[in-house]
Scaffold this motif. Structure first.
Motif, PDB file in Angstrom:
ATOM      1  N   ASP A 150     -36.163 -50.645 -25.253  1.00  0.00           N
ATOM      2  CA  ASP A 150     -35.530 -50.246 -24.082  1.00  0.00           C
ATOM      3  C   ASP A 150     -35.692 -48.891 -23.963  1.00  0.00           C
ATOM      4  O   ASP A 150     -34.908 -47.953 -24.598  1.00  0.00           O
ATOM      5  N   TRP A 166     -34.748 -42.099 -22.204  1.00  0.00           N
ATOM      6  CA  TRP A 166     -34.767 -41.125 -21.077  1.00  0.00           C
ATOM      7  C   TRP A 166     -33.321 -40.517 -20.949  1.00  0.00           C
ATOM      8  O   TRP A 166     -33.246 -39.460 -20.590  1.00  0.00           O
ATOM      9  N   THR A 167     -32.772 -41.575 -20.812  1.00  0.00           N
ATOM     10  CA  THR A 167     -31.181 -41.492 -20.572  1.00  0.00           C
ATOM     11  C   THR A 167     -30.372 -40.139 -21.481  1.00  0.00           C
ATOM     12  O   THR A 167     -29.876 -39.417 -20.708  1.00  0.00           O
ATOM     13  N   ARG A 191     -34.903 -47.196 -21.402  1.00  0.00           N
ATOM     14  CA  ARG A 191     -33.675 -46.600 -20.864  1.00  0.00           C
ATOM     15  C   ARG A 191     -32.864 -45.653 -21.692  1.00  0.00           C
ATOM     16  O   ARG A 191     -32.604 -44.487 -21.433  1.00  0.00           O
ATOM     17  N   ARG A 246     -29.627 -46.408 -30.108  1.00  0.00           N
ATOM     18  CA  ARG A 246     -28.234 -46.443 -29.432  1.00  0.00           C
ATOM     19  C   ARG A 246     -27.066 -45.712 -30.375  1.00  0.00           C
ATOM     20  O   ARG A 246     -26.013 -45.372 -29.939  1.00  0.00           O
ATOM     21  N   ARG A 259     -23.624 -39.469 -21.573  1.00  0.00           N
ATOM     22  CA  ARG A 259     -24.696 -39.689 -20.398  1.00  0.00           C
ATOM     23  C   ARG A 259     -24.977 -38.282 -19.976  1.00  0.00           C
ATOM     24  O   ARG A 259     -25.923 -38.341 -19.533  1.00  0.00           O
TER      25      ARG A 259
END
Length: 337
Positions: free
Chosen positions: A270, A275-276, A272, A248, A222
């Protein structure tokens, strides 16, 4: 002439073999080919079913990819002669239109094309090999090279690896020096893909490909700059419920390449993950004519295989399309009128 004719959208039963379909006539700037091979693509399935927003003028002869010999020349055609071996670029890049959709395609004894769509076929490439190339292999080449920029040492996950686009992606990634992970639906398909250069096989019918990739190659970090797992590139032209799971599998900054949506064009999303992990989604649309010349060189030199699962006579063209629709093939299906 004999032709497999579609007179209305629907199921396989709408494809009818007709023995007295009118022969095409070469107009100015056109040629008529004696078709020697025509390969089928999933696009032909969509054409038969009917695609939202696209209206066709019936009757239609499907078959985007066409290879054959020139049988007649229209007025003003220069540089070509009767008997020349040629491959057709399915896209009319001057006037617009697409073989097998807005213009009659290759599932017939004869086919008309614009002279500017012709590509001379070298003796080192058979009609069947040539017909396998433009749509599937051309799409794969552009996606993997010009758009995806796959590099040596990268880890590349290919979903739908046993299809026409997929088998080419596996080979191109290996030619680039990448580590290739191919997803297949059966052990038999997995072995064929390994023979084409895949370093790892994931049988998605037996295990969740996301779980398998993360167990083998780890999860992305992350935090920027931190060591993490994941693959560098995912090839996903299926869409559907594989989309978010594909995201993922990627490392931080990884790339997802897409050129279609055979399992659904509006999957759940998703944002998230995007951008993550600063992921890149790269779309690729079709091919350019020089890509076909590149493919002919690669196949003619033996560096790339035009993988043909089986060939069918024209009379079994509907069955050939069923094999594509049911995903029962490895590589391409070719019809030889």
């Amino acid at each position: 002439m004999k032709a497999l004719v579609l007179r209305e959208h629907g199921g396989l039963e709408k494809l009818r073999l007709e023995s007295d379909f009118p022969d095409p006539v070469a107009g100015p700037g056109e040629v008529v080919l004696r078709v020697r091979a025509s390969s089928l693509n999933y696009h032909d399935v969509f054409t038969r079913r009917g695609m939202p927003g696209i209206r066709l003028k019936f009757p239609v002869i499907i078959g985007l990819d066409v290879a054959g010999e020139i049988a007649a020349l229209g007025e003003g055609v220069e540089g070509w002669a009767v008997g020349d071996r040629v491959l057709v670029d399915p896209i009319n890049r001057v006037d617009g239109g697409l073989m097998g959709e807005t213009e009659h395609g290759g599932l017939a004894e004869l086919c008309r094309a614009k002279a500017h769509q012709l590509i001379r076929l070298p003796d080192t490439v058979s009609f069947e090999q040539a017909a396998a190339l433009p749509v599937a292999y051309g799409t794969a080449l552009r996606m993997m090279q010009a758009v995806g920029q796959v590099q040596a040492g990268e880890k590349v996950l290919v979903l739908g690896a046993s299809g026409g686009v997929g088998v080419c992606c596996v080979q191109l990634a290996k030619l680039a020096g990448a580590h290739v992970i191919a997803c297949a639906g059966s052990a038999e398909k997995g072995e064929r893909l390994r023979a084409l250069g895949a370093d790892e096989i994931i049988l998605y019918t037996e295990t969740d490909f996301l779980k398998e990739v993360q167990e083998r190659h780890g999860k992305p970090a992350r935090r920027r700059g931190a060591r993490g797992g994941g693959v560098d590139v995912v090839v996903n032209y299926t869409g559907g419920d594989t989309w978010v799971r594909s995201l993922r599998t990627l490392r931080n900054g990884g790339r997802l390449l897409t050129c279609g949506a055979t399992a659904g064009y509006d999957p759940a999303e998703d944002l998230r993950f995007i951008w993550t992990f600063e992921l890149q989604i790269r779309g690729s649309n079709g091919w350019d004519t020089p890509d076909i010349h590149t493919l002919l060189d690669l196949v003619g030199s033996g560096r790339l295989q035009a993988v043909i699962d089986r060939t069918y006579p024209l009379e079994q063209g509907a069955e050939a399309l069923r094999q594509i629709e049911d995903r029962q093939v490895i590589g391409k299906v070719v019809v030889t009128p």
